[in-house]
Enzyme design. Structure first.
Site, short mmCIF file in Angstrom:
data_model
loop_
_atom_site.label_atom_id
_atom_site.label_comp_id
_atom_site.label_asym_id
_atom_site.label_seq_id
_atom_site.Cartn_x
_atom_site.Cartn_y
_atom_site.Cartn_z
N PHE A 53 0.86 -1.18 0.00
CA PHE A 53 0.00 0.00 0.00
C PHE A 53 0.89 1.23 0.00
CE2 PHE A 53 -2.96 -3.13 1.70
CZ PHE A 53 -4.11 -2.83 0.97
N GLU A 54 0.47 2.17 -0.82
CA GLU A 54 1.31 3.32 -1.07
C GLU A 54 1.71 4.10 0.18
OE1 GLU A 54 -0.51 5.28 -4.20
OE2 GLU A 54 0.95 6.90 -4.27
N ALA A 55 0.86 4.11 1.18
CA ALA A 55 1.21 4.85 2.39
C ALA A 55 2.37 4.19 3.13
CB ALA A 55 0.01 4.99 3.30
#
Lengths: 265, 331
Positions: A53-55
Site C-alpha cells: 500500500f502506497e502509504a
C-alpha cells in the site's frame, strides 16, 4: 447458476482483476477496485500474494476489511514492513514489485495512461483530474502494469491528452529502455466488458476476452483505435456464487466501490 | 537551536510562523492531515502560499484553496476521495487562479528527500517518457548520469519556508514522535524546511519519555518552531492509535466542496465561525453528537508484541579488567 445478469459491472472488473493476479507475487495496489480484486485473489487462488500500500505498508493482513484508501489505517494492520511512501517506491525502483495495479481516465493503444486532464490543454484543461498520485511511478517501475478502466470510446483513445503513466510510449521497441524505467510495462487492461493484453511484437493493445453475449466487433466499436484480436479470443469467465459472496460480504460489504445493485430474480 | 518550551496556542503558532507568501510543506497523506492548522491558516486569512506535498486527501487543501490562501501547488494528487474530487482546486485551476506543478508521488517524495538530505536534487526513475517531465520543468529535469551516460530525471529539492504537520505526541521542547501509518514521511518535509516545523500533537509528553524510545522521534527539538497540543487535530483524517477516518464528515464536507455557492457557507460555519479547533469540535458534537467522535476511536489497543529493551550498560564493569593478550598481542 450465476448468469451475467447477476453480476454488476464493478464486480465483473474486480473478479477479472483477481483472475489475472498470480500467487506468490507482490502487488502494488491503488485505491478502490484494485484493492478489492487483490483481496479476492488472496481469498481464493493467491493466498501468498502480498500487497504494497502506497502509504508505506507491505504484506499487511486485511482482517479489518477493505481499506477505504491506500492510506487507511486498515491497510497497515499487521504489516511486516511499514515505512513511508518514499520507502515503498524505493522498493519498486529496486525491482521488488511484480504488479502495478492502477486506474486512469484515458488509455491509448500502447497502454499509456492519462490521469491528469481531459480536453483542452495542460494549462487550460476542460476537466482537470486529481493527478498522478502514485500511478506514474508504479507504471514505470513495477514489473507489469494492470490498468482498470470503464470501456468507453472517450477513454480508449488514439492519443491520450497527457501521458501520466508510461506505457510503451510511441510503440518503439526501446521506448521504455530509453526512459530508464524498471518494469516491462503494460500487461493487462481490465474493463467491465473486455480484458485486454498487449501484442508482444507490436506492443499494441490486444483483445483477449469479451463479456459473454458481446462480440469482438462490439468491443471494437467502443474503442477509438484499431484493436488486435487475439487468435484465441474468448468469452470472459463469470464469477461463481462463491466468488460473488466473497466480493459482496468480505471484500466490499458496504458496496463502496462495487456499488452493487439489488438484482430482482 | 535553543532549548526552550515551545508550547503555544494554535493562533500564536500560525500568526508567528506562517507569513503571507510563504512556501509550506503540507504534512500528511490520506492520514495525519494537519487539519487544525489548515483551519487556523484559513481563519487568519494567510495569502499567496505555495504548497509542497505529495498527495493529500480529505479536502484540507481544497479548503485552503477555496479560502484564497494559495497561489501555487506542487504535488502529485489532491482529493477529497469520499466525493471523488478536489472540487475547489479544480475550479481554481480551470479558472487560472492557482498554478499547479504536477509530480508523481515518488517524484514528490524524492523532492522532499533531497530537501531532507540537504542536497540540491536526487535522481529518480520513472518520469522520462511521460508528459509530467515535459510540463513541470520547475521540479524535474532530465540529465545524463555522469557515470553511465544514461538519461535520468532529477527532482529538485523541495525546501519549504515552513512545515505544518500533525503527530501523535510531542514534548514541550519540540521533539516530535510519530508511528504507524506514515504516508508521506513528514520528517522529510519537516527536516528539509528552512525555518522549521509547526506541529500539532494529540498529546504532550515529557522529554524523559522521548529519551526512553528515541527511535520514534521524527523531528528533533531544534527544528521545531511551535508545539500545539491539539487532540483531534487531524480530523476528519485519521491519527493512528487515536481515531480513524471520519468518512461521514468527509462526505458531508465534500458536498460543500462540490458547490462553489455552498462552500463559503462551510468556511463560515466550520472555520471562520469557530474560534479554534476546540470550538470546531464542540460544533461537531452539537451537530452530530458525541457518538460521532466516539465511533472513530479504536475498539481495542494493538500494542507491539516485540519486547523492546534498549538496555543499560554499566561502564564500571571494565574497572580493573586487564588488556586481553595472547602469544602475539602483548599487554
Amino acid at each position: 447458476m450465476v448468469t451475467i445478469a447477476d453480476v454488476n459491472p464493478f464486480e465483473m472488473i474486480a473478479y477479472t482483476g483477481s483472475r489475472v493476479l498470480e500467487d506468490n507475487t507482490i502487488i502494488f495496489v491503488g485505491t478502490g477496485l484494485p484493492i478489492i480484486a487483490s483481496m479476492h485473489a488472496q481469498l481464493t487462488h493467491a493466498p501468498n500474494a502480498n500487497l504494497i500500500f502506497e502509504a508505506g505498508s507491505l504484506a499487511s493482513m486485511l482482517e479489518q476489511g477493505m481499506p477505504m484508501s491506500v492510506g487507511d489505517t486498515r491497510a497497515f494492520r499487521k504489516a511486516v514492513f511499514a515505512k513511508g511512501l518514499c520507502a515503498v517506491f524505493e522498493l519498486t525502483q529496486r525491482g521488488y514489485s511484480d504488479y502495478a495495479f492502477i486506474g486512469g481516465a484515458q488509455v491509448d493503444m500502447y497502454g499509456n495512461i492519462c490521469s491528469t486532464y481531459e480536453g483542452g490543454t495542460y494549462a487550460v484543461p476542460r476537466v482537470r483530474f486529481p493527478g498522478s498520485g502514485g500511478a506514474g511511478a508504479m507504471a514505470a517501475n513495477c514489473e507489469k502494469t494492470i490498468a482498470i478502466m470503464a470501456l468507453e470510446k472517450r477513454r480508449f483513445v488514439k492519443k491520450v491528452d497527457f501521458i501520466t503513466s508510461i506505457g510503451f510510449g510511441d510503440g518503439a521497441p526501446d521506448y521504455r529502455e530509453k526512459a530508464g524505467v524498471m518494469g516491462a510495462g503494460p500487461y493487462r487492461v481490465i474493463t467491465n466488458q473486455a480484458l485486454f493484453g498487449f501484442d508482444k511484437d507490436t506492443r499494441r493493445m490486444m483483445l483477449l476476452e469479451y463479456l459473454p453475449g458481446k462480440s469482438p466487433e462490439a468491443i471494437q466499436d467502443l474503442v477509438d483505435f484499431e484493436l488486435i484480436i487475439a487468435p484465441d479470443v474468448k468469452e470472459m469467465a463469470i464469477p461463481t456464487e462463491h466468488d460473488l459472496m466473497l466480493l459482496r460480504t468480505k471484500c466490499d460489504p458496504e458496496g463502496f466501490f462495487l456499488k452493487r445493485k439489488i438484482v430482482d430474480k | 537551536m535553543s532549548v526552550r518550551d515551545k508550547r503555544m496556542s494554535i493562533k500564536d503558532a500560525v500568526s508567528r510562523y506562517v507569513q503571507d507568501g510563504d512556501s509550506v510543506y503540507y504534512g500528511g497523506f490520506q492520514i495525519m492531515v494537519p487539519m487544525a492548522l489548515t483551519h487556523e491558516i484559513i481563519r487568519q486569512r494567510k495569502k499567496n502560499l505555495t504548497i509542497f506535498n505529495a498527495s493529500t486527501d480529505v479536502g484540507g487543501l481544497d479548503l485552503l484553496v477555496a479560502a484564497g490562501c494559495v497561489k501555487e501547488v506542487h504535488l502529485a494528487w489532491a482529493m477529497n476521495w469520499y466525493v471523488k474530487a478536489p472540487y475547489a482546486i479544480r475550479r481554481a485551476f480551470q479558472a487560472g487562479e492557482i498554478q499547479r506543478f504536477d509530480h508523481s508521488n515518488f517524484g514528490a517524495t524524492t523532492a522532499l528527500l533531497a530537501g531532507f538530505l540537504g542536497i540540491p536534487f536526487v535522481p529518480v526513475r520513472g518520469n522520462i517518457g511521460t508528459d509530467i517531465v515535459k510540463h513541470n520543468t520547475a521540479d524535474l529535469k532530465i540529465i545524463e548520469d555522469p557515470f553511465s551516460g544514461e538519461k535520468i530525471t532529477v527532482a529538485r529539492a523541495w525546501r519549504a519556508d515552513v512545515a505544518i504537520i500533525h503527530a501523535q505526541k510531542a514534548d514541550p521542547l519540540g521533539n516530535v514522535v510519530a508511528w504507524g501509518t506514515r504516508g508521506v514521511t513528514d520528517e522529510f518535509g519537516a527536516m528539509g524546511s528552512k525555518r522549521g516545523v509547526i506541529v500539532t500533537a494529540e498529546e504532550i509528553i515529557d522529554t524523559e519519555v522521548v529519551r526512553s524510545d528515541p527511535d520514534r522521534t521524527i523531528v528533533p527539538y531544534f527544528k521545531t518552531l511551535a508545539v500545539v497540543q491539539c487532540p483531534w487535530g487531524a480530523h476528519p483524517s485519521a491519527c493512528r492509535g487515536y481515531y480513524g477516518l471520519d468518512i461521514r464528515f468527509c462526505q458531508y464536507q465534500g458536498k460543500y466542496e462540490r458547490s462553489a455557492d455552498l462552500l463559503p457557507k462551510f468556511l463560515d460555519e466550520w472555520i471562520y465561525g469557530c474560534e479554534d479547533h476546540d470550538a470546531y469540535l464542540k460544533k461537531y458534537v452539537q451537530m452530530f453528537g458525541r457518538e460521532g467522535l466516539d465511533r472513530l476511536k479504536p475498539k481495542s489497543g494493538f500494542k507491539p508484541k516485540l519486547d523492546i529493551d534498549y538496555g543499560y550498560h554499566d561502564p564500571a564493569v571494565w574497572q580493573g579488567v586487564p588488556q586481553y593478550t595472547d602469544k602475539y598481542i602483548r599487554g
